[in-house]
Design a protein around this motif. Structure first.
Motif, PDB file in Angstrom:
ATOM      1  N   ALA A   5       0.833  -1.212   0.000  1.00 41.34           N
ATOM      2  CA  ALA A   5       0.000   0.000   0.000  1.00 41.34           C
ATOM      3  C   ALA A   5       0.861   1.253   0.000  1.00 41.34           C
ATOM      4  O   ALA A   5       0.560   2.226  -0.699  1.00 41.34           O
ATOM      5  N   TYR A   6       1.944   1.236   0.767  1.00 39.82           N
ATOM      6  CA  TYR A   6       2.838   2.393   0.833  1.00 39.82           C
ATOM      7  C   TYR A   6       3.464   2.681  -0.525  1.00 39.82           C
ATOM      8  O   TYR A   6       3.503   3.822  -0.968  1.00 39.82           O
ATOM      9  N   SER A   7       3.926   1.640  -1.193  1.00 45.26           N
ATOM     10  CA  SER A   7       4.572   1.842  -2.488  1.00 45.26           C
ATOM     11  C   SER A   7       3.583   2.263  -3.570  1.00 45.26           C
ATOM     12  O   SER A   7       3.976   2.885  -4.553  1.00 45.26           O
ATOM     13  N   SER A   8       2.307   1.944  -3.381  1.00 43.25           N
ATOM     14  CA  SER A   8       1.318   2.327  -4.385  1.00 43.25           C
ATOM     15  C   SER A   8       0.852   3.770  -4.221  1.00 43.25           C
ATOM     16  O   SER A   8       0.231   4.324  -5.129  1.00 43.25           O
ATOM     17  N   LEU A   9       1.154   4.382  -3.066  1.00 38.79           N
ATOM     18  CA  LEU A   9       0.779   5.776  -2.852  1.00 38.79           C
ATOM     19  C   LEU A   9       1.773   6.687  -3.563  1.00 38.79           C
ATOM     20  O   LEU A   9       2.984   6.547  -3.403  1.00 38.79           O
ATOM     21  N   ASP A  10       1.255   7.613  -4.318  1.00 34.52           N
ATOM     22  CA  ASP A  10       2.110   8.605  -4.953  1.00 34.52           C
ATOM     23  C   ASP A  10       2.397   9.714  -3.967  1.00 34.52           C
ATOM     24  O   ASP A  10       1.706   9.878  -2.962  1.00 34.52           O
ATOM     25  N   GLU A  11       3.442  10.490  -4.258  1.00 38.25           N
ATOM     26  CA  GLU A  11       3.737  11.648  -3.412  1.00 38.25           C
ATOM     27  C   GLU A  11       2.563  12.621  -3.425  1.00 38.25           C
ATOM     28  O   GLU A  11       2.287  13.280  -2.444  1.00 38.25           O
ATOM     29  N   GLU A  12       1.897  12.705  -4.542  1.00 37.18           N
ATOM     30  CA  GLU A  12       0.754  13.594  -4.665  1.00 37.18           C
ATOM     31  C   GLU A  12      -0.410  12.816  -5.254  1.00 37.18           C
ATOM     32  O   GLU A  12      -0.238  11.990  -6.129  1.00 37.18           O
ATOM     33  N   PHE A  13      -1.596  13.094  -4.765  1.00 34.07           N
ATOM     34  CA  PHE A  13      -2.796  12.530  -5.360  1.00 34.07           C
ATOM     35  C   PHE A  13      -3.939  13.498  -5.125  1.00 34.07           C
ATOM     36  O   PHE A  13      -3.938  14.286  -4.194  1.00 34.07           O
ATOM     37  N   SER A  14      -4.889  13.445  -6.012  1.00 39.20           N
ATOM     38  CA  SER A  14      -6.008  14.376  -5.916  1.00 39.20           C
ATOM     39  C   SER A  14      -7.218  13.673  -5.308  1.00 39.20           C
ATOM     40  O   SER A  14      -7.400  12.475  -5.456  1.00 39.20           O
ATOM     41  N   VAL A  15      -8.000  14.450  -4.599  1.00 40.24           N
ATOM     42  CA  VAL A  15      -9.201  13.940  -3.966  1.00 40.24           C
ATOM     43  C   VAL A  15     -10.352  14.869  -4.361  1.00 40.24           C
ATOM     44  O   VAL A  15     -10.232  16.081  -4.258  1.00 40.24           O
ATOM     45  N   SER A  16     -11.430  14.281  -4.826  1.00 44.90           N
ATOM     46  CA  SER A  16     -12.579  15.117  -5.142  1.00 44.90           C
ATOM     47  C   SER A  16     -13.325  15.434  -3.836  1.00 44.90           C
ATOM     48  O   SER A  16     -13.435  14.590  -2.943  1.00 44.90           O
ATOM     49  N   LEU A  17     -13.792  16.648  -3.719  1.00 45.07           N
ATOM     50  CA  LEU A  17     -14.452  17.105  -2.498  1.00 45.07           C
ATOM     51  C   LEU A  17     -15.911  17.426  -2.766  1.00 45.07           C
ATOM     52  O   LEU A  17     -16.232  18.067  -3.758  1.00 45.07           O
ATOM     53  N   ASP A  18     -16.759  17.003  -1.855  1.00 46.85           N
ATOM     54  CA  ASP A  18     -18.152  17.407  -1.952  1.00 46.85           C
ATOM     55  C   ASP A  18     -18.307  18.783  -1.294  1.00 46.85           C
ATOM     56  O   ASP A  18     -17.353  19.347  -0.755  1.00 46.85           O
ATOM     57  N   ARG A  19     -19.486  19.310  -1.360  1.00 48.08           N
ATOM     58  CA  ARG A  19     -19.739  20.669  -0.867  1.00 48.08           C
ATOM     59  C   ARG A  19     -19.448  20.803   0.627  1.00 48.08           C
ATOM     60  O   ARG A  19     -18.826  21.761   1.078  1.00 48.08           O
ATOM     61  N   GLU A  20     -19.894  19.823   1.404  1.00 49.52           N
ATOM     62  CA  GLU A  20     -19.694  19.873   2.854  1.00 49.52           C
ATOM     63  C   GLU A  20     -18.205  19.804   3.206  1.00 49.52           C
ATOM     64  O   GLU A  20     -17.716  20.548   4.061  1.00 49.52           O
ATOM     65  N   THR A  21     -17.476  18.940   2.530  1.00 52.59           N
ATOM     66  CA  THR A  21     -16.048  18.798   2.793  1.00 52.59           C
ATOM     67  C   THR A  21     -15.297  20.065   2.404  1.00 52.59           C
ATOM     68  O   THR A  21     -14.385  20.499   3.119  1.00 52.59           O
ATOM     69  N   ARG A  22     -15.669  20.672   1.302  1.00 50.78           N
ATOM     70  CA  ARG A  22     -15.040  21.939   0.886  1.00 50.78           C
ATOM     71  C   ARG A  22     -15.268  23.017   1.937  1.00 50.78           C
ATOM     72  O   ARG A  22     -14.349  23.759   2.275  1.00 50.78           O
ATOM     73  N   ASN A  23     -16.490  23.077   2.457  1.00 47.92           N
ATOM     74  CA  ASN A  23     -16.807  24.075   3.470  1.00 47.92           C
ATOM     75  C   ASN A  23     -15.988  23.836   4.741  1.00 47.92           C
ATOM     76  O   ASN A  23     -15.431  24.775   5.321  1.00 47.92           O
ATOM     77  N   GLU A  24     -15.904  22.586   5.164  1.00 45.16           N
ATOM     78  CA  GLU A  24     -15.137  22.258   6.371  1.00 45.16           C
ATOM     79  C   GLU A  24     -13.648  22.525   6.171  1.00 45.16           C
ATOM     80  O   GLU A  24     -12.973  23.032   7.071  1.00 45.16           O
ATOM     81  N   LEU A  25     -13.130  22.188   4.998  1.00 46.45           N
ATOM     82  CA  LEU A  25     -11.727  22.441   4.701  1.00 46.45           C
ATOM     83  C   LEU A  25     -11.437  23.946   4.690  1.00 46.45           C
ATOM     84  O   LEU A  25     -10.410  24.397   5.212  1.00 46.45           O
ATOM     85  N   ALA A  26     -12.349  24.719   4.128  1.00 50.15           N
ATOM     86  CA  ALA A  26     -12.185  26.176   4.126  1.00 50.15           C
ATOM     87  C   ALA A  26     -12.196  26.730   5.548  1.00 50.15           C
ATOM     88  O   ALA A  26     -11.394  27.601   5.898  1.00 50.15           O
ATOM     89  N   MET A  27     -13.094  26.226   6.387  1.00 46.23           N
ATOM     90  CA  MET A  27     -13.167  26.676   7.775  1.00 46.23           C
ATOM     91  C   MET A  27     -11.882  26.340   8.526  1.00 46.23           C
ATOM     92  O   MET A  27     -11.332  27.164   9.247  1.00 46.23           O
ATOM     93  N   LEU A  28     -11.403  25.107   8.361  1.00 50.72           N
ATOM     94  CA  LEU A  28     -10.171  24.703   9.034  1.00 50.72           C
ATOM     95  C   LEU A  28      -8.969  25.500   8.533  1.00 50.72           C
ATOM     96  O   LEU A  28      -8.104  25.898   9.324  1.00 50.72           O
ATOM     97  N   GLY A  29      -8.901  25.722   7.241  1.00 52.07           N
ATOM     98  CA  GLY A  29      -7.804  26.515   6.680  1.00 52.07           C
ATOM     99  C   GLY A  29      -7.794  27.928   7.225  1.00 52.07           C
ATOM    100  O   GLY A  29      -6.735  28.480   7.547  1.00 52.07           O
ATOM    101  N   THR A  30      -8.967  28.510   7.363  1.00 54.75           N
ATOM    102  CA  THR A  30      -9.078  29.851   7.924  1.00 54.75           C
ATOM    103  C   THR A  30      -8.707  29.852   9.401  1.00 54.75           C
ATOM    104  O   THR A  30      -7.954  30.710   9.869  1.00 54.75           O
ATOM    105  N   ALA A  31      -9.208  28.876  10.156  1.00 56.30           N
ATOM    106  CA  ALA A  31      -8.937  28.816  11.584  1.00 56.30           C
ATOM    107  C   ALA A  31      -7.455  28.576  11.872  1.00 56.30           C
ATOM    108  O   ALA A  31      -6.901  29.157  12.810  1.00 56.30           O
TER     109      ALA A  31
END
Length: 107
Positions: free
Chosen positions: A13-39
């Motif tokens: 599993a470790y070797s299959s993880l790339d250094e970077e990967f993208s994750v799609s975010l739903d509306r609620e997750t985007r809002n929570e991520l924005a709040m945490l980033g601001t805080a």
């Protein structure tokens, strides 16, 4: 499954993880991520995701949830994984032959 199986699966599993990967975010997750980033006063959402993974891992270990899943799937605990030895190997319990209770009192 065993400790060796768990070690192999973690390494795979470790070797299959790339250094970077993208994750799609739903509306609620985007809002929570924005709040945490601001805080936390950061412009880097990846930092929040890294912190979230660390926190999830720590909570999972502390509550015993990780051990529950490891014991169910691999018959080992996280401590056994870290030490590289099962509890039986640590205590020497696997060095003694199994008792035959049926013949225990026979001469």
């Amino acid at each position: 499954m065993s400790l060796d199986d768990l070690t192999d699966d973690v390494q795979t599993a470790y070797s299959s993880l790339d250094e970077e990967f993208s994750v799609s975010l739903d509306r609620e997750t985007r809002n929570e991520l924005a709040m945490l980033g601001t805080a936390f006063d950061t412009d880097d959402p990846e930092e929040i995701v890294r912190r979230a993974i660390h926190m999830l891992f720590q909570t999972t270990v502390e509550t015993g949830n990780l051990d529950f899943h490891l014991r169910s799937a691999y018959d080992v605990t996280y401590d056994e994984y870290l030490s590289g030895m099962t509890f039986e190997e640590m205590t020497g319990a696997d060095q003694f032959p199994q008792r035959d209770d049926e013949r225990r009192y026979q001469f």
